[in-house]
Design a protein around this motif. Sequence first.
Motif, PDB file in Angstrom:
ATOM      1  N   LYS A  10       0.677  -1.322   0.080  1.00 40.34           N
ATOM      2  CA  LYS A  10      -0.178  -0.084   0.106  1.00 40.34           C
ATOM      3  C   LYS A  10       0.668   1.187   0.091  1.00 40.34           C
ATOM      4  N   TRP A  11       1.895   1.370   0.720  1.00 39.88           N
ATOM      5  CA  TRP A  11       2.884   2.414   0.889  1.00 39.88           C
ATOM      6  C   TRP A  11       3.329   2.859  -0.488  1.00 39.88           C
ATOM      7  N   THR A  12       3.920   1.622  -1.031  1.00 38.45           N
ATOM      8  CA  THR A  12       4.583   1.897  -2.335  1.00 38.45           C
ATOM      9  C   THR A  12       3.733   2.264  -3.397  1.00 38.45           C
ATOM     10  N   SER A  13       2.374   1.731  -3.509  1.00 43.96           N
ATOM     11  CA  SER A  13       1.535   1.981  -4.337  1.00 43.96           C
ATOM     12  C   SER A  13       1.139   3.694  -4.209  1.00 43.96           C
ATOM     13  N   LEU A  14       0.991   4.099  -3.096  1.00 41.56           N
ATOM     14  CA  LEU A  14       0.739   5.751  -2.897  1.00 41.56           C
ATOM     15  C   LEU A  14       1.910   6.279  -2.982  1.00 41.56           C
ATOM     16  N   THR A  17       4.739   4.004  -7.128  1.00 42.49           N
ATOM     17  CA  THR A  17       4.486   3.518  -8.647  1.00 42.49           C
ATOM     18  C   THR A  17       3.011   3.041  -8.407  1.00 42.49           C
ATOM     19  N   GLU A  18       2.185   2.727  -9.670  1.00 42.56           N
ATOM     20  CA  GLU A  18       0.942   2.145  -9.727  1.00 42.56           C
ATOM     21  C   GLU A  18       1.187   0.526  -9.104  1.00 42.56           C
ATOM     22  N   LYS A 231      -8.758   1.520  -3.666  1.00 39.12           N
ATOM     23  CA  LYS A 231      -9.397   0.314  -4.266  1.00 39.12           C
ATOM     24  C   LYS A 231      -8.647  -0.323  -5.227  1.00 39.12           C
ATOM     25  N   ALA A 232      -8.034   0.271  -5.943  1.00 41.71           N
ATOM     26  CA  ALA A 232      -7.124  -0.280  -6.866  1.00 41.71           C
ATOM     27  C   ALA A 232      -5.983  -1.168  -6.137  1.00 41.71           C
ATOM     28  N   ARG A 236      -5.521  -5.039  -6.449  1.00 41.53           N
ATOM     29  CA  ARG A 236      -4.117  -5.744  -7.132  1.00 41.53           C
ATOM     30  C   ARG A 236      -3.392  -6.651  -6.135  1.00 41.53           C
ATOM     31  N   PHE A 237      -3.777  -6.417  -4.774  1.00 40.40           N
ATOM     32  CA  PHE A 237      -3.028  -7.273  -3.815  1.00 40.40           C
ATOM     33  C   PHE A 237      -3.777  -8.483  -3.759  1.00 40.40           C
TER      34      PHE A 237
END
Length: 237
Positions: A10-14, A17-18, A231-232, A236-237
């Motif tokens: 979650k941290w990396t996504s925010l 990167t996507e 939500k994405a 994805r996870f």
Amino acid sequence: TEDMAFDVFKWTSLNVTEPENIFMCDSKKHRSTRRNALASVYNRIQEIVGEKTHSGVLVCGLPNVGKSSIVYILTSDVIESQKKKGLYHSPQIADEPGKSIVLKRHPMIVSSSTALMDTPGMVPFPSQFQMDPSLMYKLILINSLKEFNTKDMFRALQYMLYRLNKDRNYRYVNVLGLKQPTDDVADLFGTRNTFETVLKLFADGAFGPIILDDLSLSPFEYPHQSDSRLKAIKKRF
């Protein structure tokens, strides 16, 4: 743990990167891991590269975090078919920082010009260490620094103990033969336990899972931290 993995994802996504560009995998057993185990990574690289005739994909990161191991796994089919002909060299892999010292090209497919570029580990700029003193301790704990003094090692173990206690992870008590949890790093050492042995136990996972970074902090302010992005992430996870 799965919760920890999701927090990192979650941290990396925010902040980086996507979600579709993030893959979490273990490359420690690189010689026995086949490429199909990382099929999602392999396919995503091919999607990004597309129809480009000459593509080099840089594999970058801190020293000794598994870059060469990932390259080895993703190019394992080429290694087997071409090494017998003397046309290919496998990545150099060792459990120590600084093993890869030059940029090397490793084809992903025999008949393709698409290749992974194995790179030497990148160490943060001195200014980053000044802004965040704990950065030095984290790199020592994950064996990403080649040279450091005894004082830095002691402080790294202090930081490790702080993170373990903060997460209420007291497995170190039984592993090191202590009577109870402690805030004093000096209690970790005795006739059997030295700085080096405690670091080795930590590196081997004897103290259990741990996140060294504070994931409540963001390195940048991103305007896209929206409900739709969260939500994405979950999907994805």
